[in-house]
Each structure stands twice: as structure tokens, then as C-alpha cells.
Design an enzyme around this catalytic site. Sequence first.
Site, short mmCIF file in Angstrom:
data_model
loop_
_atom_site.label_atom_id
_atom_site.label_comp_id
_atom_site.label_asym_id
_atom_site.label_seq_id
_atom_site.Cartn_x
_atom_site.Cartn_y
_atom_site.Cartn_z
N ARG A 10 101.08 46.54 5.66
CA ARG A 10 101.42 47.10 4.35
C ARG A 10 100.27 46.80 3.39
NH1 ARG A 10 106.76 44.25 2.79
NH2 ARG A 10 106.63 45.63 0.96
N SER A 12 100.43 45.71 0.06
CA SER A 12 100.59 44.78 -1.06
C SER A 12 99.61 43.62 -0.94
CB SER A 12 102.02 44.24 -1.11
OG SER A 12 102.24 43.35 -0.02
N LYS A 82 110.91 37.76 7.68
CA LYS A 82 112.21 38.08 7.07
C LYS A 82 112.43 39.58 6.91
CE LYS A 82 110.75 37.37 2.23
NZ LYS A 82 111.05 38.69 1.68
N ASP A 83 111.38 40.38 7.11
CA ASP A 83 111.49 41.84 7.02
C ASP A 83 111.68 42.50 8.38
OD1 ASP A 83 111.11 41.77 4.26
OD2 ASP A 83 108.94 41.99 4.42
N THR A 126 116.58 39.72 -9.11
CA THR A 126 116.42 39.63 -7.66
C THR A 126 117.06 40.85 -7.03
OG1 THR A 126 116.90 38.39 -5.64
CG2 THR A 126 118.53 38.23 -7.41
N SER A 128 117.87 40.62 -3.80
CA SER A 128 118.46 40.01 -2.61
C SER A 128 119.93 39.67 -2.82
CB SER A 128 117.68 38.75 -2.24
OG SER A 128 118.40 37.95 -1.33
N LEU A 129 120.80 40.27 -2.00
CA LEU A 129 122.22 39.92 -2.06
C LEU A 129 122.42 38.46 -1.65
CD1 LEU A 129 123.90 43.08 -0.46
CD2 LEU A 129 123.62 42.54 -2.88
N ARG A 130 121.59 37.98 -0.73
CA ARG A 130 121.68 36.57 -0.30
C ARG A 130 121.45 35.63 -1.47
NH1 ARG A 130 117.79 33.03 0.31
NH2 ARG A 130 116.21 34.65 0.07
N ARG A 131 120.40 35.89 -2.23
CA ARG A 131 120.12 35.03 -3.38
C ARG A 131 121.20 35.17 -4.45
NH1 ARG A 131 113.84 37.01 -3.12
NH2 ARG A 131 113.04 35.31 -1.82
N ARG A 148 112.93 45.09 -7.78
CA ARG A 148 112.18 45.49 -6.59
C ARG A 148 110.68 45.50 -6.94
NH1 ARG A 148 113.93 49.07 -2.92
NH2 ARG A 148 111.95 48.53 -1.95
N GLY A 149 109.87 45.75 -5.92
CA GLY A 149 108.43 45.81 -6.13
C GLY A 149 107.73 44.63 -5.49
N ARG A 154 106.88 41.94 -9.79
CA ARG A 154 108.05 41.14 -10.18
C ARG A 154 107.68 40.11 -11.25
NH1 ARG A 154 111.64 40.41 -4.64
NH2 ARG A 154 111.02 42.36 -3.68
N CYS A 241 120.87 44.01 5.44
CA CYS A 241 120.68 43.74 4.02
C CYS A 241 121.96 43.92 3.20
CB CYS A 241 119.60 44.68 3.45
SG CYS A 241 117.93 44.13 3.81
#
Length: 310
Positions: A10, A12, A82-83, A126, A128-131, A148-149, A154, A241
Site C-alpha cells: 500500500r 501510506s 492485523k489487516d 476511532t 475500530s469497534l474493538r477499541r 478513517r484514513g 488521523r 470487522c
Amino acid sequence: MKRILIIGTRGSKLALWQAHWVKSEIERVQPGIQVQLNTIKTTGDKILDVPLSKVGGKGLFVKEIEEALKSHECDLAVHSMKDVPVDFPVGLHLAAILKREVPEDALISRSGLKFMELPHAAKIGTSSLRRACQLLNLRPDIEIHQLRGNLDTRVRKLDEGQFDAIIVACAGLNRLGLSNRITEALAPTVCLPAIGQGAVGVECRTDDAIVNPILNKLNHRETELCVKAERALLRKLQGGCQVPIAAHAALYENDVLRLHALVGSVTGDRIISGVREGGTADVEAIGVALADELLQKGAKEILDEVYKEG
């Protein structure tokens, strides 16, 4: 032997840092090989205004890169673990996992206040649903806002005043030289990390007789064992996710692996957690056993509810 290998990555800053790290490691262990980068824009990079849980999840960050691997446009792909989905396309596999950075999440606040010190109804960014689940469980008064981003984006949005604080991975900040921005590294008891967080994986074609032996030299055994246990739990839970799932494994003396994990409701009002440990002969069995334990303790009901709504 091929003299030039191409890494698919990617675009980034963090992804490029990771790709350049793998490039330098390959050139270190295999003198005479040249490594080039092929930057590929993934669907996950293009869709920035919708939560990942609504548009297909983690696979959006690897799909186009895997297609480039299969069509021989690149020879290997570098991913944040993690992706990476737990299942790979036919003909591709995970050939190496490099030494893990710190796995914790980082809180960056504009005021310099730590998480429990933030004011009532603080706006936290965030995606992230986890966070979100874990933080809401501790502080139901906070407001979670979608963010996002890439990492730079961020942090910029925080600095512009859109949030009181944001949550990102410590590993990314450390790798990009932004460790000084961390207000608080969140303890796993506050926010258990994502599966594979902090680890970099390298994917390639299963039948590539040149790349596989090289990548084998880069594999970090301790990180591989820990991430395998975490991903075995995720596979057993069939989680994506859409569900807050967290897990982190660590290796202790005498090759004892200890795995902590949780499944939570999206609102954070319910969290099912557990811990298992065992030897390293079959770390995936530890992950499966802990997943079964969580399911029996109530995680199945949470998962069923979320997927029914989805």
C-alpha cells in the site's frame, strides 16, 4: 536466481516504511538481490468515508495486492498482520512474520490528559469497534466518532480540533518517529490489542522456489507463534470487522505461551474474556480452546446478534 524482486505494498507512509524495512532485511540476508517496490492502491484506501465493518472488513486492504501476486506483477506482499484475513487465496500463503513491535494501543489527546482523566462526553476518534467497545465499557460517558484514513490524516484531524483524543496503534507511531505524540500507551487491561497488532507479515506464492527460502530467513519464531495462536482464535470465532474481538499472546519462560482474548458487544455493555496457556508444540490449539471457552461463556450470543443485524 532472479536478481530483482518486487514488493507489493500500500502507499501510506506506514505501509511504505514497512515495505522498505522488509526490503532492507531481504538485501541483508540475501546479498546480490535487488528489491523494488510496487505501490498498489487497495479498496480500503479508496473508501474512507464508511466504517470498515460496513464495507467488507480487513480483506479490503489486501485484495488488490494479492491479485498482483497471483498475476506476477509482484513477488511478495508486505502487510500489517492485523489487516490480513485468516484465509489465503489458493496459491498464496504467509511466508514470514517479522519481529513484533509493541502491540498496545495509543491514546493521543490534545489536552495531554490520559484516558481516565478525559472530561465527561469527550469526543474520541476511532474506526475500530474493538477499541470503541472496550473504552465504552470503562467510560460509557465518552462519545465515539468515526475516524478513517492513514496515520498522518488521523493525527491531523486531532490537531485540527475535531476530537479530544484519538486511538491508534503504538507500533505505527513508533515506526514513523511519532512516539512523542503518545499521551498514554493503553494497558491491555484497558484495551486489549487487535489480533496481530504490531506485527508485519510477508505473503508470497506457495510455489516460488526463490522467494520462500529468503523469507524463511526473516521469520521471527516468537512472533510467529504468538500471532498463530491469535489468528487460530479468530478463525474459530469466524470473526471479522463487524464484531469487537481482541487477542494478544505472549511467550514466557520454558516456551509457555499465554493468550488473552475477549469478545464484546458493539456498545460495550457486554464483554466476555478469558485466558489460556500451554506449550508451543501446538499454539493454534490454544487459540481454538480459548475461542471455544469464550463461545460457551456467552460470546456465541453476541456474535449471533451482530451477524443477524448485519
